[in-house]
Design a protein around this motif. Sequence first.
Motif, mmCIF file in Angstrom:
data_model
loop_
_atom_site.group_PDB
_atom_site.id
_atom_site.type_symbol
_atom_site.label_atom_id
_atom_site.label_comp_id
_atom_site.label_asym_id
_atom_site.label_seq_id
_atom_site.Cartn_x
_atom_site.Cartn_y
_atom_site.Cartn_z
ATOM 1 N N CYS A 31 0.808 -1.225 0.000
ATOM 2 C CA CYS A 31 0.000 0.000 0.000
ATOM 3 C C CYS A 31 0.842 1.276 0.000
ATOM 4 N N ASP A 32 2.162 1.119 0.021
ATOM 5 C CA ASP A 32 3.080 2.255 -0.050
ATOM 6 C C ASP A 32 2.925 3.221 1.136
ATOM 7 N N ARG A 33 2.799 2.628 2.334
ATOM 8 C CA ARG A 33 2.693 3.420 3.570
ATOM 9 C C ARG A 33 3.730 2.920 4.574
ATOM 10 N N PRO A 34 4.137 3.783 5.503
ATOM 11 C CA PRO A 34 5.108 3.347 6.517
ATOM 12 C C PRO A 34 4.473 2.436 7.567
ATOM 13 N N SER A 35 5.304 1.598 8.148
ATOM 14 C CA SER A 35 4.876 0.708 9.220
ATOM 15 C C SER A 35 5.916 0.755 10.325
ATOM 16 N N THR A 36 5.474 0.658 11.557
ATOM 17 C CA THR A 36 6.399 0.606 12.691
ATOM 18 C C THR A 36 6.214 -0.665 13.504
ATOM 19 N N ALA A 37 5.383 -1.570 13.031
ATOM 20 C CA ALA A 37 5.089 -2.806 13.759
ATOM 21 C C ALA A 37 6.016 -3.931 13.311
ATOM 22 N N LEU A 38 7.102 -4.121 14.036
ATOM 23 C CA LEU A 38 8.034 -5.204 13.737
ATOM 24 C C LEU A 38 7.491 -6.498 14.335
ATOM 25 N N ARG A 39 7.311 -7.510 13.510
ATOM 26 C CA ARG A 39 6.758 -8.795 13.959
ATOM 27 C C ARG A 39 7.849 -9.790 14.362
ATOM 28 N N SER A 40 8.975 -9.750 13.688
ATOM 29 C CA SER A 40 10.073 -10.663 14.015
ATOM 30 C C SER A 40 11.387 -10.063 13.544
ATOM 31 N N GLY A 41 12.472 -10.601 14.101
ATOM 32 C CA GLY A 41 13.790 -10.171 13.664
ATOM 33 C C GLY A 41 14.712 -9.721 14.777
ATOM 34 N N ARG A 42 14.196 -9.578 15.981
ATOM 35 C CA ARG A 42 15.037 -9.170 17.117
ATOM 36 C C ARG A 42 15.310 -10.314 18.092
ATOM 37 N N GLU A 43 14.884 -11.494 17.754
ATOM 38 C CA GLU A 43 15.015 -12.635 18.653
ATOM 39 C C GLU A 43 16.471 -12.992 18.955
ATOM 40 N N LEU A 44 16.686 -13.416 20.167
ATOM 41 C CA LEU A 44 17.941 -14.029 20.590
ATOM 42 C C LEU A 44 17.582 -14.874 21.801
ATOM 43 N N GLU A 45 17.272 -16.148 21.539
ATOM 44 C CA GLU A 45 16.749 -16.994 22.608
ATOM 45 C C GLU A 45 17.147 -18.447 22.424
ATOM 46 N N ILE A 46 17.296 -19.116 23.558
ATOM 47 C CA ILE A 46 17.522 -20.558 23.544
ATOM 48 C C ILE A 46 16.176 -21.226 23.364
ATOM 49 N N THR A 47 16.076 -22.116 22.386
ATOM 50 C CA THR A 47 14.806 -22.798 22.137
ATOM 51 C C THR A 47 14.816 -24.269 22.538
ATOM 52 N N ASP A 48 16.015 -24.869 22.639
ATOM 53 C CA ASP A 48 16.078 -26.283 22.978
ATOM 54 C C ASP A 48 17.477 -26.658 23.461
ATOM 55 N N ILE A 49 17.506 -27.618 24.377
ATOM 56 C CA ILE A 49 18.764 -28.184 24.854
ATOM 57 C C ILE A 49 18.623 -29.688 24.749
ATOM 58 N N ARG A 50 19.529 -30.309 24.000
ATOM 59 C CA ARG A 50 19.473 -31.758 23.813
ATOM 60 C C ARG A 50 20.563 -32.405 24.667
#
Length: 114
Positions: free
Chosen positions: A93-112
């Motif tokens: 739509c050629d408009r600005p957005s400020t709602a970031l949905r993903s991309g800043r993650e830094l997390e442990i998700t699993d330990i085997r």
Amino acid sequence: MHELSIATAIVERADELARAQGTDAVAAVSVRVGELSGVVPEALDFAFEVARDGTALAAAKLVVERVPARAWCESCAEQFSVGVPPFFWCPRCDRPSTALRSGRELEITDIRPA
């Protein structure tokens, strides 16, 4: 290289979580790293190899899931890639957005355990 301090924190936290699960050896640690987190996955992998020496994770592998940076346009309900450097302009739509949905993650998700 701030990845070394991050890798050290991952090793320490993974060791705590493994001990809480009743194991003293870890085979792999999975982490999610966002595109905009400021962390270079290759540097983190190298730093992890250094940080794990002499710990319960000495033989552990670091599994990195890269998370792309995606934004949400509230005007037209479009989710789109923002890239690096980020560009928060909706391609639909050629408009600005400020709602970031993903991309800043830094997390442990699993330990085997080993």
